[in-house]
Design a protein around this motif. Structure first.
Motif, PDB file in Angstrom:
ATOM      1  N   HIS A 174      -6.439 -21.897  36.153  1.00 40.22           N
ATOM      2  CA  HIS A 174      -5.085 -21.068  36.171  1.00 40.22           C
ATOM      3  C   HIS A 174      -5.161 -20.411  37.587  1.00 40.22           C
ATOM      4  O   HIS A 174      -4.677 -19.618  38.404  1.00 40.22           O
ATOM      5  CB  HIS A 174      -5.597 -19.674  35.283  1.00 40.22           C
ATOM      6  CG  HIS A 174      -5.799 -19.487  34.367  1.00 40.22           C
ATOM      7  ND1 HIS A 174      -4.635 -20.231  33.294  1.00 40.22           N
ATOM      8  CD2 HIS A 174      -6.764 -19.882  33.325  1.00 40.22           C
ATOM      9  CE1 HIS A 174      -4.946 -20.061  32.360  1.00 40.22           C
ATOM     10  NE2 HIS A 174      -6.329 -19.940  31.995  1.00 40.22           N
ATOM     11  N   ARG A 175      -5.638 -21.546  38.885  1.00 40.14           N
ATOM     12  CA  ARG A 175      -4.998 -21.725  40.184  1.00 40.14           C
ATOM     13  C   ARG A 175      -5.866 -20.643  40.558  1.00 40.14           C
ATOM     14  O   ARG A 175      -5.608 -20.587  41.605  1.00 40.14           O
ATOM     15  CB  ARG A 175      -3.371 -21.103  40.334  1.00 40.14           C
ATOM     16  CG  ARG A 175      -2.537 -22.495  39.992  1.00 40.14           C
ATOM     17  CD  ARG A 175      -1.264 -22.358  39.967  1.00 40.14           C
ATOM     18  NE  ARG A 175      -1.045 -22.726  41.685  1.00 40.14           N
ATOM     19  CZ  ARG A 175       0.127 -22.565  41.953  1.00 40.14           C
ATOM     20  NH1 ARG A 175       1.193 -22.154  41.931  1.00 40.14           N
ATOM     21  NH2 ARG A 175       0.299 -23.026  43.392  1.00 40.14           N
ATOM     22  N   GLY A 176      -7.286 -20.511  40.276  1.00 44.43           N
ATOM     23  CA  GLY A 176      -7.749 -19.891  41.322  1.00 44.43           C
ATOM     24  C   GLY A 176      -8.294 -18.340  40.753  1.00 44.43           C
ATOM     25  O   GLY A 176      -9.021 -17.727  41.009  1.00 44.43           O
ATOM     26  N   LEU A 177      -7.766 -18.084  39.242  1.00 47.41           N
ATOM     27  CA  LEU A 177      -8.072 -16.943  38.652  1.00 47.41           C
ATOM     28  C   LEU A 177      -9.732 -16.926  37.745  1.00 47.41           C
ATOM     29  O   LEU A 177      -9.811 -15.632  37.949  1.00 47.41           O
ATOM     30  CB  LEU A 177      -7.246 -16.391  37.781  1.00 47.41           C
ATOM     31  CG  LEU A 177      -7.309 -14.949  36.586  1.00 47.41           C
ATOM     32  CD1 LEU A 177      -7.445 -14.344  37.430  1.00 47.41           C
ATOM     33  CD2 LEU A 177      -6.005 -15.372  35.688  1.00 47.41           C
ATOM     34  N   GLU A 178      -9.375 -18.686  37.679  1.00 47.29           N
ATOM     35  CA  GLU A 178     -11.254 -18.114  36.882  1.00 47.29           C
ATOM     36  C   GLU A 178     -12.057 -19.491  37.471  1.00 47.29           C
ATOM     37  O   GLU A 178     -11.165 -20.859  38.092  1.00 47.29           O
ATOM     38  CB  GLU A 178     -11.180 -18.488  35.647  1.00 47.29           C
ATOM     39  CG  GLU A 178     -10.418 -17.125  34.906  1.00 47.29           C
ATOM     40  CD  GLU A 178     -10.610 -17.481  33.261  1.00 47.29           C
ATOM     41  OE1 GLU A 178     -11.449 -16.610  32.168  1.00 47.29           O
ATOM     42  OE2 GLU A 178     -10.224 -18.282  32.565  1.00 47.29           O
ATOM     43  N   TYR A 179     -13.348 -20.199  37.367  1.00 50.61           N
ATOM     44  CA  TYR A 179     -13.934 -20.817  38.244  1.00 50.61           C
ATOM     45  C   TYR A 179     -15.144 -21.414  36.657  1.00 50.61           C
ATOM     46  O   TYR A 179     -15.499 -20.007  36.076  1.00 50.61           O
ATOM     47  CB  TYR A 179     -14.750 -20.959  38.953  1.00 50.61           C
ATOM     48  CG  TYR A 179     -13.414 -20.991  40.446  1.00 50.61           C
ATOM     49  CD1 TYR A 179     -13.382 -21.450  41.272  1.00 50.61           C
ATOM     50  CD2 TYR A 179     -13.288 -18.893  40.865  1.00 50.61           C
ATOM     51  CE1 TYR A 179     -12.555 -21.693  42.334  1.00 50.61           C
ATOM     52  CE2 TYR A 179     -12.130 -19.174  41.474  1.00 50.61           C
ATOM     53  CZ  TYR A 179     -11.932 -20.345  42.240  1.00 50.61           C
ATOM     54  OH  TYR A 179     -10.799 -20.590  43.477  1.00 50.61           O
ATOM     55  N   TYR A 180     -15.091 -22.618  36.976  1.00 53.46           N
ATOM     56  CA  TYR A 180     -15.851 -22.493  35.609  1.00 53.46           C
ATOM     57  C   TYR A 180     -17.100 -24.055  35.809  1.00 53.46           C
ATOM     58  O   TYR A 180     -17.019 -24.962  36.785  1.00 53.46           O
ATOM     59  CB  TYR A 180     -15.098 -23.904  34.144  1.00 53.46           C
ATOM     60  CG  TYR A 180     -14.491 -22.572  33.524  1.00 53.46           C
ATOM     61  CD1 TYR A 180     -15.400 -22.070  32.862  1.00 53.46           C
ATOM     62  CD2 TYR A 180     -13.426 -22.077  32.984  1.00 53.46           C
ATOM     63  CE1 TYR A 180     -15.194 -21.174  31.460  1.00 53.46           C
ATOM     64  CE2 TYR A 180     -13.016 -20.686  32.707  1.00 53.46           C
ATOM     65  CZ  TYR A 180     -13.277 -20.673  31.688  1.00 53.46           C
ATOM     66  OH  TYR A 180     -13.085 -19.774  30.856  1.00 53.46           O
ATOM     67  N   ARG A 181     -18.363 -23.872  35.977  1.00 56.13           N
ATOM     68  CA  ARG A 181     -19.565 -24.571  36.009  1.00 56.13           C
ATOM     69  C   ARG A 181     -19.393 -26.143  35.297  1.00 56.13           C
ATOM     70  O   ARG A 181     -19.782 -25.509  34.181  1.00 56.13           O
ATOM     71  CB  ARG A 181     -20.337 -24.115  37.290  1.00 56.13           C
ATOM     72  CG  ARG A 181     -21.506 -24.663  36.880  1.00 56.13           C
ATOM     73  CD  ARG A 181     -22.756 -24.633  37.725  1.00 56.13           C
ATOM     74  NE  ARG A 181     -23.439 -23.606  37.071  1.00 56.13           N
ATOM     75  CZ  ARG A 181     -24.447 -23.129  37.434  1.00 56.13           C
ATOM     76  NH1 ARG A 181     -25.396 -22.973  38.370  1.00 56.13           N
ATOM     77  NH2 ARG A 181     -25.373 -22.016  36.698  1.00 56.13           N
ATOM     78  N   ILE A 182     -19.499 -27.122  35.568  1.00 55.38           N
ATOM     79  CA  ILE A 182     -19.267 -28.145  34.487  1.00 55.38           C
ATOM     80  C   ILE A 182     -20.767 -28.955  34.951  1.00 55.38           C
ATOM     81  O   ILE A 182     -20.333 -29.528  35.899  1.00 55.38           O
ATOM     82  CB  ILE A 182     -18.002 -28.814  34.773  1.00 55.38           C
ATOM     83  CG1 ILE A 182     -16.833 -27.765  33.881  1.00 55.38           C
ATOM     84  CG2 ILE A 182     -18.197 -30.195  33.520  1.00 55.38           C
ATOM     85  CD1 ILE A 182     -15.626 -27.916  34.267  1.00 55.38           C
ATOM     86  N   ARG A 183     -21.890 -29.175  33.702  1.00 57.05           N
ATOM     87  CA  ARG A 183     -22.486 -30.461  34.211  1.00 57.05           C
ATOM     88  C   ARG A 183     -22.210 -31.397  33.734  1.00 57.05           C
ATOM     89  O   ARG A 183     -22.572 -30.965  31.841  1.00 57.05           O
ATOM     90  CB  ARG A 183     -24.036 -29.813  33.548  1.00 57.05           C
ATOM     91  CG  ARG A 183     -24.580 -30.489  33.614  1.00 57.05           C
ATOM     92  CD  ARG A 183     -25.885 -29.511  33.912  1.00 57.05           C
ATOM     93  NE  ARG A 183     -26.872 -29.798  32.418  1.00 57.05           N
ATOM     94  CZ  ARG A 183     -27.645 -29.706  31.825  1.00 57.05           C
ATOM     95  NH1 ARG A 183     -28.245 -28.750  32.275  1.00 57.05           N
ATOM     96  NH2 ARG A 183     -27.983 -29.905  30.583  1.00 57.05           N
ATOM     97  N   GLN A 184     -22.244 -32.763  34.044  1.00 57.31           N
ATOM     98  CA  GLN A 184     -22.319 -33.752  33.095  1.00 57.31           C
ATOM     99  C   GLN A 184     -23.101 -34.887  33.452  1.00 57.31           C
ATOM    100  O   GLN A 184     -24.139 -34.596  35.289  1.00 57.31           O
ATOM    101  CB  GLN A 184     -20.481 -34.744  33.973  1.00 57.31           C
ATOM    102  CG  GLN A 184     -20.039 -33.735  33.752  1.00 57.31           C
ATOM    103  CD  GLN A 184     -18.530 -34.738  34.442  1.00 57.31           C
ATOM    104  OE1 GLN A 184     -18.606 -34.880  35.773  1.00 57.31           O
ATOM    105  NE2 GLN A 184     -17.674 -34.979  33.092  1.00 57.31           N
ATOM    106  N   MET A 185     -24.272 -35.353  32.735  1.00 59.92           N
ATOM    107  CA  MET A 185     -25.245 -36.696  33.236  1.00 59.92           C
ATOM    108  C   MET A 185     -24.340 -37.909  33.648  1.00 59.92           C
ATOM    109  O   MET A 185     -23.154 -37.902  32.724  1.00 59.92           O
ATOM    110  CB  MET A 185     -25.910 -36.459  31.659  1.00 59.92           C
ATOM    111  CG  MET A 185     -26.581 -37.910  31.586  1.00 59.92           C
ATOM    112  SD  MET A 185     -28.270 -38.096  30.737  1.00 59.92           S
ATOM    113  CE  MET A 185     -26.795 -38.793  29.259  1.00 59.92           C
TER     114      MET A 185
END
Length: 711
Positions: A174-185
């Motif tokens: 949402h253009r900087g309203l939220e941030y999620y940390r995503i972990r990928q192997m």
């Protein structure tokens, strides 16, 4: 500050959805139970939201394309054009796997995909908005804000990557309203297993790109390998196939008009929440300039590689990529001309501003300030475009990368510019190494000379402040190539790890040019940081208000695509591109014969044509069509990056691969039009038919779990 300007994640879900619009984060799917049930999806929404459960645990990213596991031995299916780099990397004039296709009958015959062929398995997603935005104060300058956010993101990534086998990211939603940390192997040993001949995998070529009807078998197979301990490892003959926790059952039972589908993948970028001024800039300036630049570059490459099959093979992947972007850009321009999306957005924007002005405590400065910042963003984007034209040379880009890496390497790792930390070193080396498959000095020289001439003709608004005086004249370009050794892969890689002083005093012509223009390039980036920081202050407030406004109307609220895992849904659907014309949702193998001319790009292999003419339908004959289907249409909401995405039936079984959109749908990146938006998918029955009746890939058919129709 209004109460709704900071909203918890749960509030961002739609109260109800309409049409098949939306590229949904998996966690949002339980909010869409009624919609999924309406179209006939049998999988519980809670299961779809769980990344550790089937089918989401079988969906993977290739870093630009999507894919899925189809066996427990790391077998991955994706689009032919997504595996094209690996196919080209292994092709020579003696073994032209692009033209002839490739099939490994045993695992020992599988070919290395190369350092740029990777498989990413997402296993964890968490909301880290509070940690990203901590320490942000109203008194900060734009640059200070941007650097604080970047510092916090780096810390979150470093914490996540304490296990070196994972690759983590913290994208904005949402253009900087939220941030999620995503972990990928991140699996680094990926091998080419099977690709059909280009005349199957790219039948119709650029002529048919984004068109319907289509008759292309856009599929290929890769395999992920890991160390004997089951963890990602550098490519090695000792590695073993990755034991994928889950994989998709392949269904040959097929679909019919109106059937529901689920689609899961990693869509790249959409701009559904952009303001009317941003749409007009894209429509009237950015896209026309981009299209003209790409076409000019393609013309130069064509002239420079004419008469040399070896050079043409080296630039095949580059040309394919440029042509794809060109077709999409022109489609966007045509779409904007066909429907005035800016005018539609004007109405929506006026309604929103009227609503916003009536809210208690509304910030009267927010929207005027946002308009001002967007105008500044447009101006800076012009200069950034000019900079990209002026630095078209692959050798100059390599030299600039090496100099920036040397400068950043002198700093503590946490303080280095994003993209130049220790975690990025393998990717930088891979990019530098990749030139070995896609570089010819004479071609690069022709591209650079022509680009400098085009840059000189650009409007003054696109000239980068201070750059013009530092660029070489066109007459001086040939000497740069004779006085540089960066065209040699070993020499290019040998500069990795050298300090900035060594590069600054080098006699290599391209390194000297990179050093000369570095100050201007850095200044441009600093200005971008300042502006982005100010945008990141205003736009999230704007987006929170937009979300509250849409939610009050019961409209779907989903974030723009940003290359993270998303799920969409739809139905098999025909469409009407114009009055009096309706296009059905399926094509068949007989259409290949009708289109075939014997000349590229409509030059189907003889063995394929013979199988069609002999009506060797096998188990893959559709009871309604009376033949084997090739491609089909659905109303699913997709964009670039969704290439290779798994298209699943109501039970989560693989029945297709997404690979394209109709030409009329291209503007869906900006506006979803339910009447004409259609995604194009490979019918998995055509893939299985080619594997069975044409290429005899029996080893792979046996390895996969294939569900055949009941007799």
């Amino acid at each position: 500050m209004l109460k709704y300007l900071v909203l918890p994640a749960a509030v961002l879900c739609a109260t109800s959805a309409s049409a098949d619009e939306g590229q949904w984060q998996p966690y949002q799917l339980p909010q869409l139970k009624s919609e999924l049930k309406r179209i006939g999806i049998a999988i519980p929404a809670e299961k779809l939201a769980d990344l550790s459960k089937h089918p989401m645990s079988a969906i993977v990213s290739l870093g630009g394309c999507s894919a899925s596991f189809v066996s427990d031995a790391g077998l991955v299916v994706t689009n032919h054009h997504c595996a094209y780099g690996a196919i080209q990397r292994n092709s020579t004039t003696e073994h032209n796997y692009i033209a002839n296709g490739f099939l490994a009958k045993t695992r020992a015959e599988e070919l290395p995909g190369g350092p740029n062929t990777l498989v990413y398995v997402t296993d964890k997603v968490e909301n880290v908005t509070g940690r990203v935005l901590k320490d942000i104060t109203p008194a900060m300058s734009g640059r200070q804000r941007s650097e604080t956010v970047e510092k916090n993101i780096k810390a979150l990534i470093a914490e996540c990557e304490s296990d070196k086998f994972y690759r983590c990211s913290v994208p904005a939603f949402h253009r900087g309203l939220e941030y999620y940390r995503i972990r990928q192997m991140m699996i680094r040993d990926v091998r080419l297993v099977y690709a059909p001949a280009n005349a199957i995998g790219d039948f119709g070529g650029d002529i048919d790109n984004y068109e319907w009807p289509r008759h292309v078998g856009d599929y290929s197979f890769l395999r992920a390998y890991v160390g004997k301990d089951g963890r990602p490892a550098e490519p090695s003959p000792d590695n073993v196939p990755y034991h994928s926790k889950d994989f998709l059952v392949v269904s040959a039972e097929g679909l019919k008009n109106g059937d529901p589908v689920l689609l899961a993948g990693y869509p790249g970028r959409t701009s559904r929440y952009k303001l009317p001024s941003e749409i007009r800039y894209a429509r009237d300036a950015a896209y026309p300039a981009k299209a003209a630049e790409i076409q000019s570059d393609l013309d130069v490459i064509a002239a420079a590689t004419k008469g040399s099959e070896a050079d043409a093979v080296r630039y095949a992947s580059v040309v394919k990529g440029l042509n794809n972007v060109m077709k999409k850009t022109r489609g966007l321009m045509d779409g904007f001309a066909r429907k005035d999306i800016a005018a539609i957005k004007d109405v929506q924007d006026a309604e929103f501003r009227a609503w916003y002005g009536k809210q208690a405590g509304a910030d009267s400065n927010l929207l005027p300030e946002l308009d001002k910042l967007i105008a500044a963003d447009i101006g800076l984007s012009d200069e950034e475009f000019g900079h990209s034209v002026a630095t078209t040379s692959d050798l100059l880009k390599s030299a600039s990368t090496l100099y920036r890496l040397a400068q950043e390497s002198a700093k503590p790792d946490a303080e280095r510019e994003t993209g130049y930390q220790q975690r990025d070193l393998s990717f930088i080396k891979a990019r530098l190494n990749r030139l070995e498959q896609s570089y010819v000095a004479g071609v690069d020289q022709a591209r650079f000379s022509a680009a400098l001439q085009r840059y000189a003709q650009l409007p003054r608004s696109m000239h980068v402040t201070g750059l013009d005086a530092l660029l070489p004249s066109v007459d001086a370009v040939p000497a740069l190539y004779t006085q540089s050794q960066l065209g040699d892969t070993a020499t290019r890689l040998s500069w990795v790890g050298k300090d900035a002083g060594a590069i600054a005093t080098s006699n290599d012509a391209f390194l000297k040019l990179a050093v000369r223009i570095d100050g201007v390039t850095r200044s441009l980036k600093e200005r971008r940081k300042e502006l982005d920081g100010n945008l990141e202050r205003a736009i999230p407030q704007y987006m929170a208000a937009v979300i509250a406004w849409k939610k009050s109307q019961g409209k779907p609220v989903y974030p723009d695509a940003n290359s993270t895992l998303r799920v969409t849904y739809g139905t098999v659907s025909p469409y009407s591109p114009k009055d009096g014309i309706t296009k059905g949702p399926f094509t068949t193998i007989e259409g290949i014969v009708e289109k075939n001319t014997g000349k590229e790009p409509f030059n189907a292999p003889e063995r394929l044509l013979n199988a069609i003419k002999a009506k060797q339908y096998g188990k893959f004959k559709d009871p309604v069509l009376g033949t084997v289907p090739v491609d089909f249409l659905t109303s699913a909401d997709t964009t670039g990056g969704n290439s290779g995405s798994a298209v699943m039936n109501r039970n989560g079984e693989l029945i297709g691969l997404n690979f394209d959109s109709t030409y009329e749908s291209i503007t869906k990146d900006w506006y979803f039009d339910r009447d004409i938006t259609r995604a194009i998918h490979l019918d998995i029955r055509y893939m299985l038919w080619v594997m069975s009746e044409v290429d005899h890939a029996d080893n792979l058919l046996t390895e996969m779990t294939v569900k055949y129709p009941k007799k």
